[in-house]
Structures are given as C-alpha cells and as structure tokens.
Design an enzyme around this catalytic site. Structure first.
Site, PDB file in Angstrom:
ATOM      1  N   ARG A  20       0.834  -1.215   0.000  1.00 50.88           N
ATOM      2  CA  ARG A  20       0.000   0.000   0.000  1.00 50.88           C
ATOM      3  C   ARG A  20       0.863   1.258   0.000  1.00 50.88           C
ATOM      4  O   ARG A  20       0.539   2.240  -0.675  1.00 50.88           O
ATOM      5  CB  ARG A  20      -0.943   0.018   1.202  1.00 50.88           C
ATOM      6  CG  ARG A  20      -2.038  -1.023   1.123  1.00 50.88           C
ATOM      7  CD  ARG A  20      -2.820  -1.075   2.397  1.00 50.88           C
ATOM      8  NE  ARG A  20      -1.914  -1.396   3.508  1.00 50.88           N
ATOM      9  CZ  ARG A  20      -2.162  -1.133   4.779  1.00 50.88           C
ATOM     10  NH1 ARG A  20      -3.274  -0.535   5.137  1.00 50.88           N
ATOM     11  NH2 ARG A  20      -1.298  -1.465   5.710  1.00 50.88           N
ATOM     12  N   ASN A  38      -6.098  -2.696   2.065  1.00 45.21           N
ATOM     13  CA  ASN A  38      -6.023  -4.148   2.127  1.00 45.21           C
ATOM     14  C   ASN A  38      -7.432  -4.707   2.212  1.00 45.21           C
ATOM     15  O   ASN A  38      -8.316  -4.096   2.803  1.00 45.21           O
ATOM     16  CB  ASN A  38      -5.241  -4.611   3.362  1.00 45.21           C
ATOM     17  CG  ASN A  38      -3.754  -4.474   3.200  1.00 45.21           C
ATOM     18  OD1 ASN A  38      -3.235  -4.375   2.095  1.00 45.21           O
ATOM     19  ND2 ASN A  38      -3.046  -4.470   4.312  1.00 45.21           N
TER      20      ASN A  38
END
Length: 93
Positions: A20, A38
């Site tokens: 990320r 996520n």
C-alpha cells in the site's frame, strides 16, 4: 487531457510487504488521486484517477510491485471519474 478512473484489485503476496505504501508513493510520483486498502482475503484494492497516460504507467508499476512483493494478477475496471482530490490509504475491509 483525458481523465480516467481505474478501480484495481491486486492479488498475490501483496500484504505485509509495504504494498500500500508502494502504491501511495507511485501515485504521488505521478500526481494521481484515489485510495488503496487491504482486503481481508489477502488482496489489495484501490482506485486511481488522473490523466490516462499516467494512470496506465501507475498500473504498470503496480503489476511489477515492490521487490519484496509477488504480484500474481491485477484486475482493472474503468469507471467514470468522480473527482478524487488526494491519494490516501483507507482502512482494511
């Protein structure tokens, strides 16, 4: 300049490896807006908006991923731009 919005889903070994944050850095480098998070199934989901060429480059970088990730698949669905103004990391779902 044509603006596009891409909703993407990345599968593989992409959690617990800083994926990320990698995505956040790529979006910043290409001056794109959107979000990433996520998913509880082990994938990473996100949306990116910006000029078509930069969005395509961003998605290519996601397909390569950071060195410590193992990207197996990137699914992309194009949508109408909604005017995202920042790029952020969202809570997991």
């Amino acid at each position: 300049m044509s603006l596009v919005r891409a909703h993407f889903l990345v599968k593989g070994f992409v959690q617990g490896v800083g994926f990320r944050y990698f995505v956040l850095r790529q979006a910043a480098a290409l001056q794109l807006n959107g979000w990433v998070r996520n998913r509880y199934n082990g994938s990473v989901e996100g949306v990116v908006e910006g000029p078509e060429a930069e969005v395509k480059e961003f998605l290519d970088r996601c397909r390569r991923g950071p060195a410590w990730a193992e990207v197996k698949e990137v699914k992309v669905q194009y949508e109408e731009p909604r005017g995202e103004t920042t790029f952020r990391i969202r809570s997991s779902v």
